[in-house]
Design a protein around this motif. Structure first.
Motif, PDB file in Angstrom:
ATOM      1  N   UNK A  10       0.847  -1.196   0.000  1.00  0.00           N
ATOM      2  CA  UNK A  10       0.000   0.000   0.000  1.00  0.00           C
ATOM      3  C   UNK A  10       0.877   1.239   0.000  1.00  0.00           C
ATOM      4  N   UNK A  11       1.896   1.272   0.852  1.00  0.00           N
ATOM      5  CA  UNK A  11       2.805   2.428   0.894  1.00  0.00           C
ATOM      6  C   UNK A  11       3.488   2.636  -0.458  1.00  0.00           C
ATOM      7  N   UNK A  12       3.937   1.559  -1.072  1.00  0.00           N
ATOM      8  CA  UNK A  12       4.594   1.660  -2.371  1.00  0.00           C
ATOM      9  C   UNK A  12       3.623   2.179  -3.436  1.00  0.00           C
ATOM     10  N   UNK A  50      -8.243   3.178   6.390  1.00  0.00           N
ATOM     11  CA  UNK A  50      -6.857   2.931   6.008  1.00  0.00           C
ATOM     12  C   UNK A  50      -6.773   2.403   4.577  1.00  0.00           C
ATOM     13  N   UNK A  51      -7.880   2.461   3.861  1.00  0.00           N
ATOM     14  CA  UNK A  51      -7.890   1.992   2.474  1.00  0.00           C
ATOM     15  C   UNK A  51      -7.118   2.967   1.602  1.00  0.00           C
ATOM     16  N   UNK A  52      -6.534   2.459   0.532  1.00  0.00           N
ATOM     17  CA  UNK A  52      -5.670   3.258  -0.334  1.00  0.00           C
ATOM     18  C   UNK A  52      -6.391   4.499  -0.875  1.00  0.00           C
ATOM     19  N   UNK A  53      -7.698   4.429  -1.053  1.00  0.00           N
ATOM     20  CA  UNK A  53      -8.466   5.562  -1.568  1.00  0.00           C
ATOM     21  C   UNK A  53      -8.474   6.750  -0.609  1.00  0.00           C
ATOM     22  N   UNK A  54      -8.096   6.535   0.641  1.00  0.00           N
ATOM     23  CA  UNK A  54      -8.060   7.600   1.642  1.00  0.00           C
ATOM     24  C   UNK A  54      -6.620   7.989   2.013  1.00  0.00           C
ATOM     25  N   UNK A  55      -5.672   7.533   1.221  1.00  0.00           N
ATOM     26  CA  UNK A  55      -4.267   7.767   1.545  1.00  0.00           C
ATOM     27  C   UNK A  55      -3.555   8.517   0.429  1.00  0.00           C
TER      28      UNK A  55
END
Length: 139
Positions: A10-12, A50-55
């Motif tokens: 996710x971070x990547x 914490x889903x990618x759409x909110x990051x």
């Protein structure tokens, strides 16, 4: 996939999608001392996931000023507006660089509220940007 592996992927993904830049001030990772941070657009304390759409990525300075804010006052209208959404809104529609490239100007109520709330033109940021402009790194 382990929790750690999922977190790393996710971070990547977020780092790649953000182009290794802060979504607010557009500082590039190569020009800031601390690693860019994973930013919750809607903080988890405000119901964000914490889903990618909110990051997205944010520099430490922008992320610390944002804190748990999700809206702020537009100084031009006095109205309260949602802060800039790094995933769904275009930076160029809400902001522009000043003629000398050292300050961020809000173009919309959302942009102006975000500039004010995140203190995007604080003394440190403007001083550093001035140096970046002088050596051709910015904007």
């Amino acid at each position: 996939m382990s929790q750690s592996s999922r977190g790393d992927s996710v971070r990547a993904r977020v780092r790649m999608e953000a182009g290794d830049r802060c979504g607010y001030c557009l500082s590039r990772q190569e020009f800031v001392f601390a690693p860019l941070e994973i930013e919750h657009i809607v903080p988890t304390s405000r119901g964000g996931s914490d889903e990618v759409e909110n990051l997205w990525l944010a520099c430490r300075l922008c992320n610390s000023y944002k804190g748990t804010q999700i809206e702020a006052i537009d100084p031009a209208t006095g109205g309260r507006y949602r802060l800039f959404n790094l995933r769904t809104q275009s930076w160029a529609e809400h902001f522009r660089w000043s003629a000398d490239g050292t300050t961020i100007e809000g173009l919309t109520p959302c942009g102006r509220a975000t500039v004010l709330a995140l203190q995007l033109n604080n003394l440190l940021a403007v001083t550093v940007r001035r140096s970046w402009v002088q050596v051709g790194w910015h904007p």
